[in-house]
Scaffold this motif. Structure first.
Motif, short mmCIF file in Angstrom:
data_model
loop_
_atom_site.label_atom_id
_atom_site.label_comp_id
_atom_site.label_asym_id
_atom_site.label_seq_id
_atom_site.Cartn_x
_atom_site.Cartn_y
_atom_site.Cartn_z
N PHE A 120 0.82 -1.21 0.00
CA PHE A 120 0.00 0.00 0.00
C PHE A 120 0.86 1.27 0.00
N PHE A 121 0.31 2.31 -0.61
CA PHE A 121 0.99 3.60 -0.64
C PHE A 121 0.93 4.25 0.74
N LYS A 122 2.08 4.75 1.20
CA LYS A 122 2.17 5.40 2.49
C LYS A 122 2.31 6.90 2.28
N SER A 123 1.28 7.64 2.66
CA SER A 123 1.29 9.09 2.50
C SER A 123 2.15 9.74 3.58
N ASP A 124 2.60 10.97 3.28
CA ASP A 124 3.35 11.73 4.28
C ASP A 124 2.44 12.23 5.41
N ASN A 125 1.14 12.24 5.17
CA ASN A 125 0.20 12.65 6.21
C ASN A 125 0.22 11.65 7.37
N ILE A 126 -0.07 12.13 8.54
CA ILE A 126 -0.12 11.28 9.72
C ILE A 126 -1.56 11.22 10.22
N ALA A 127 -2.04 10.01 10.46
CA ALA A 127 -3.41 9.82 10.95
C ALA A 127 -3.40 8.82 12.09
N LEU A 129 -6.01 6.13 14.31
CA LEU A 129 -7.32 5.50 14.45
C LEU A 129 -7.90 5.86 15.81
N GLU A 130 -9.17 6.25 15.83
CA GLU A 130 -9.81 6.68 17.06
C GLU A 130 -10.67 5.55 17.63
N PRO A 131 -10.20 4.87 18.69
CA PRO A 131 -10.96 3.75 19.27
C PRO A 131 -12.36 4.11 19.71
N ASN A 132 -12.59 5.36 20.12
CA ASN A 132 -13.91 5.77 20.58
C ASN A 132 -14.98 5.64 19.51
N ASN A 133 -14.55 5.54 18.24
CA ASN A 133 -15.51 5.40 17.15
C ASN A 133 -16.05 3.98 17.01
N PHE A 134 -15.55 3.07 17.85
CA PHE A 134 -15.92 1.66 17.70
C PHE A 134 -16.69 1.11 18.88
N GLY A 135 -17.32 2.00 19.63
CA GLY A 135 -18.29 1.63 20.66
C GLY A 135 -17.92 0.43 21.50
N PRO A 136 -18.70 -0.66 21.40
CA PRO A 136 -18.55 -1.80 22.30
C PRO A 136 -17.24 -2.58 22.11
N ILE A 137 -16.52 -2.37 21.02
CA ILE A 137 -15.25 -3.09 20.85
C ILE A 137 -14.05 -2.14 20.95
N LYS A 138 -14.26 -1.00 21.60
CA LYS A 138 -13.19 -0.02 21.77
C LYS A 138 -11.94 -0.65 22.36
N SER A 139 -12.09 -1.45 23.42
CA SER A 139 -10.92 -2.01 24.10
C SER A 139 -10.15 -2.97 23.19
N ARG A 140 -10.85 -3.67 22.31
CA ARG A 140 -10.18 -4.59 21.39
C ARG A 140 -9.38 -3.82 20.35
N ILE A 141 -9.89 -2.67 19.94
CA ILE A 141 -9.17 -1.82 19.00
C ILE A 141 -7.91 -1.26 19.67
N GLU A 142 -8.03 -0.88 20.94
CA GLU A 142 -6.89 -0.31 21.66
C GLU A 142 -5.79 -1.33 21.91
N ASN A 143 -6.11 -2.60 21.88
CA ASN A 143 -5.11 -3.64 22.13
C ASN A 143 -4.23 -3.94 20.93
N LEU A 144 -4.50 -3.26 19.81
CA LEU A 144 -3.70 -3.47 18.60
C LEU A 144 -3.05 -2.17 18.16
N ASN A 145 -1.93 -2.29 17.49
CA ASN A 145 -1.30 -1.14 16.83
C ASN A 145 -1.92 -0.97 15.45
N TRP A 146 -2.17 0.28 15.06
CA TRP A 146 -2.81 0.55 13.77
C TRP A 146 -1.97 1.55 12.98
N ASP A 147 -1.51 1.13 11.80
CA ASP A 147 -0.79 2.01 10.89
C ASP A 147 -1.71 2.42 9.75
N TRP A 148 -1.51 3.62 9.26
CA TRP A 148 -2.38 4.19 8.24
C TRP A 148 -1.77 4.10 6.85
N ARG A 149 -2.59 3.65 5.88
CA ARG A 149 -2.18 3.62 4.48
C ARG A 149 -3.33 4.15 3.63
N VAL A 150 -3.08 4.35 2.35
CA VAL A 150 -4.08 4.91 1.44
C VAL A 150 -4.76 3.78 0.66
#
Length: 212
Positions: A120-127, A129-150
């Motif tokens: 995947f293309f990696k943009s110079d922009n930095i983003a 992931l917001e766990p609060n957007n995932f409601g009941p599975i917020k804690s599961r999202i927080e337990n993983l590292n998330w890198d951003w691609r285009v």
């Protein structure tokens, strides 16, 4: 284009659970043969191609959370199995936004590792992931590292092809017009070789999730 109405959510949720259970076991035969494996969200109607003049809306609410939770369960199960193999591997959740139904779990060993690490293309922009957007599975999202691609759609300068590939000359001309209109939209261009250029059109982002 109008969107289809999704009905029978209780039945859809049952199918999500069936899909999750069916894919917890890594297909080691495919790993050995192809150095990789992946699992898409194979739940109707999101895995279908619409054959009527309407679009299938992306999953949302509880349906989306169940699918993503299923992907995380599959990831966790595959990781335990890959750890037993005793060799280096690539294992990520590919979380697409807004094209969520394209999300999948992908693993690779051997020479496929480098391919997937750079697919995947990696943009110079930095983003982030917001766990609060995932409601009941917020804690599961927080337990993983998330890198951003285009997330991009790709076409090359041979996309239209030759007139002989079409049923009629009119079909060929229409395809040429479509491609000309498409190239007027914002995109990035990559020169592949002396005769081939790749045109990449941004559709959203992909979050690559893996264990911390």
């Amino acid at each position: 284009m109008r969107q289809q109405k999704i009905r029978g959510h209780r039945r859809r949720h049952k199918h999500i659970e069936e899909w999750r259970l069916k894919n917890l076991d890594l297909r080691l035969d495919l790993i050995q043969k192809y150095n990789g494996d992946h699992i898409d969200i194979v739940v109707h109607p999101w895995c279908d191609i619409s054959i009527i003049d309407s679009a299938i809306p992306e999953p949302k609410g509880k349906t989306k959370y169940l699918m993503l939770s299923g992907l995380i369960d599959i990831y966790d199960s595959w990781k335990k199995q890959l750890d037993k193999i005793g060799q280096s591997y690539y294992l990520k959740i590919w979380l697409y936004e807004p094209r969520f139904s394209k999300s999948q779990v992908v693993c690779a060993v051997g020479d496929k590792i480098s391919y997937y690490e750079n697919i995947f293309f990696k943009s110079d922009n930095i983003a982030r992931l917001e766990p609060n957007n995932f409601g009941p599975i917020k804690s599961r999202i927080e337990n993983l590292n998330w890198d951003w691609r285009v997330d991009e759609d790709h076409f090359d300068n041979n996309e239209v092809g030759e007139p002989g590939l079409y049923s009629t000359l009119a079909d060929f001309e229409e395809s040429k017009k479509w491609f000309t209109r498409t190239l007027r939209k914002p995109h990035r261009t990559t020169k592949i070789d002396e005769t081939t250029e790749l045109y990449s059109f941004k559709r959203g982002c992909i979050w690559l999730g893996g264990q911390k």
